[in-house]
Design an enzyme around this catalytic site. Structure first.
Site, PDB file in Angstrom:
ATOM      1  N   HIS A   1      -1.833  -3.551  -6.891  1.00 18.16           N
ATOM      2  CA  HIS A   1      -2.450  -3.138  -5.624  1.00 18.16           C
ATOM      3  C   HIS A   1      -3.949  -3.413  -5.662  1.00 18.16           C
ATOM      4  O   HIS A   1      -4.713  -2.682  -6.296  1.00 18.16           O
ATOM      5  CB  HIS A   1      -2.162  -1.640  -5.409  1.00 18.16           C
ATOM      6  CG  HIS A   1      -2.565  -1.120  -4.070  1.00 18.16           C
ATOM      7  ND1 HIS A   1      -2.880   0.188  -3.831  1.00 18.16           N
ATOM      8  CD2 HIS A   1      -2.712  -1.751  -2.869  1.00 18.16           C
ATOM      9  CE1 HIS A   1      -3.190   0.353  -2.564  1.00 18.16           C
ATOM     10  NE2 HIS A   1      -3.105  -0.811  -1.957  1.00 18.16           N
TER      11      HIS A   1
ATOM     12  N   SER B   1       0.821  -1.213   0.000  1.00 15.84           N
ATOM     13  CA  SER B   1       0.000   0.000   0.000  1.00 15.84           C
ATOM     14  C   SER B   1       0.849   1.255   0.000  1.00 15.84           C
ATOM     15  O   SER B   1       0.372   2.319  -0.365  1.00 15.84           O
ATOM     16  CB  SER B   1      -0.859   0.059   1.269  1.00 15.84           C
ATOM     17  OG  SER B   1      -1.732  -1.013   1.308  1.00 15.84           O
TER      18      SER B   1
ATOM     19  N   GLU C   1      -4.753  -0.971  -8.743  1.00 17.92           N
ATOM     20  CA  GLU C   1      -3.758   0.020  -9.173  1.00 17.92           C
ATOM     21  C   GLU C   1      -2.547  -0.765  -9.675  1.00 17.92           C
ATOM     22  O   GLU C   1      -1.974  -1.559  -8.924  1.00 17.92           O
ATOM     23  CB  GLU C   1      -3.321   0.899  -7.998  1.00 17.92           C
ATOM     24  CG  GLU C   1      -4.262   2.041  -7.674  1.00 17.92           C
ATOM     25  CD  GLU C   1      -3.726   2.962  -6.573  1.00 17.92           C
ATOM     26  OE1 GLU C   1      -3.724   4.171  -6.770  1.00 17.92           O
ATOM     27  OE2 GLU C   1      -3.318   2.447  -5.513  1.00 17.92           O
TER      28      GLU C   1
ATOM     29  N   ASN D   1      -4.125   5.895  -1.666  1.00 15.46           N
ATOM     30  CA  ASN D   1      -3.854   6.346  -0.303  1.00 15.46           C
ATOM     31  C   ASN D   1      -3.398   7.803  -0.237  1.00 15.46           C
ATOM     32  O   ASN D   1      -3.550   8.460   0.794  1.00 15.46           O
ATOM     33  CB  ASN D   1      -2.844   5.426   0.377  1.00 15.46           C
ATOM     34  CG  ASN D   1      -3.508   4.126   0.783  1.00 15.46           C
ATOM     35  OD1 ASN D   1      -4.632   4.131   1.274  1.00 15.46           O
ATOM     36  ND2 ASN D   1      -2.840   3.008   0.555  1.00 15.46           N
TER      37      ASN D   1
END
Ligand code: NAI
Length: 282
Positions: free
Chosen positions: A138, A117, A150, A188
């Site tokens: 991801h 992450s 991702e 994120n």
């Protein structure tokens, strides 16, 4: 395709599930045998749910389970892999060591992907002798349900590697999005500062947690408020991602909220500890 998944925790079991459901032979590896057994039981349970919802037939359930084998030895687990997806503990040292060992043991042509992450794909790739074949893949929790992947290009990731992983994600029924390797990627980088700001709103008494979540659900059409989501993700995980953004990007706008730090220090980590911004019956 032979796919090895390293780490049989929350993400690893979901990733193994999805690959096996789409016809790939999966080897799931974890250093902890109990986690491995737990993951296989979770996959069986989640497949049952898909059968109940008529998303899958009983035969498909059996075939999916039959395609997954477990193991605790990394070198054996990746020896025949075309693709490895690493989903082990979020720790740069642990990941660097796993990638160094995978690089030794996996076939020369294999792609080595990480589900990290917040750790740099470029840095992880530097632990190997094949940085062009290292990429971020991801996934989002819960993996069988969430559509997004991702696909993160490290500095050295080749176009071939990127295209192979993008096509594979599509074949799994996911929507891949191309992202370059910067801290927090897109997901994120955008989500965590929003959660952090919601925590500031609690700390400064702008509104109660329920009120903040209601504003974001009803005003912004988010399916879940940011504080409910933070409790789901784990406040320790949120804090550590904010720390990565703050450290790596060096901008004070990413400073973790002191209340977030205080809650983590008190062991109020969200759902998993029974208390975060909300209380959960254990
Ligand atoms: P987790 O803590 O549930 O599972 C990690 C697993 O890795 C554990 O079972 C542990 O025994 C195993 N492990 C540790 N060292 C190992 C090694 N050397 N070899 C093999 N297995 C090893 O963690 P979780 O939440 O599944 O996260 C895994 C990765 O996925 C992390 O990089 C995290 O950043 C990422 N991620 C997590 C998401 C989430 O919502 N939990 C979402 C997207 C990415």
């Amino acid at each position: 395709m032979n796919v090895s998944v390293i780490g049989a925790g929350t993400m690893g079991n979901g990733i193994a599930h999805v690959f096996a459901q789409h016809g790939h032979e999966v080897t799931l590896v974890d250093v902890d045998e109990a986690r491995l057994d737990g993951a296989l039981a979770t996959i069986a349970r989640n497949l049952d749910r898909q059968v109940k919802k008529e998303l899958l037939t009983e035969e498909e359930r059996e075939a999916t389970l039959a395609r997954i084998t477990g193991g605790t030895d990394l070198a054996t687990g990746v020896a025949e892999a075309d693709l490895v997806v690493e989903a082990a503990t979020e720790n740069p040292k642990v990941k660097a060591e796993i990638f160094r060992r995978m690089d030794e043991a996996a076939p020369r042509g294999a792609i080595l992907a990480s589900n990290t992450s917040s750790i740099s794909i470029t840095e992880i790739a530097a632990a190997t002798t094949r940085p062009a074949q290292v990429v971020g893949m991801h996934f989002f929790n819960p993996v069988p349900v969430m559509k997004l992947v991702e696909v993160v290009r490290g500095l050295a990731t080749s176009d071939e590697t990127f295209a192979a992983v993008r096509d594979l994600a599509e074949a799994l029924g996911k929507t891949p999005v191309e992202v370059n390797d910067y801290p927090g990627f897109v997901s994120n980088r955008v989500l965590m500062p929003m959660i952090n700001e919601a925590v500031y709103c609690v700390m400064e008494g702008v509104a109660e947690p329920e009120a903040i979540d209601t504003v974001m659900r009803l005003g912004m059409a988010h399916p879940m408020g940011p504080l409910t989501l933070a409790d789901f993700i784990g406040l320790d995980v949120c804090l550590s991602i904010m720390e990565v953004l703050h450290r790596e990007l060096g901008d004070s706008k990413y400073r973790p909220c002191p209340l977030l730090r205080k809650m983590v220090a008190a062991g109020r980590l969200g759902r998993k500890s029974g208390q975060g911004f909300y209380e959960y019956g254990q």
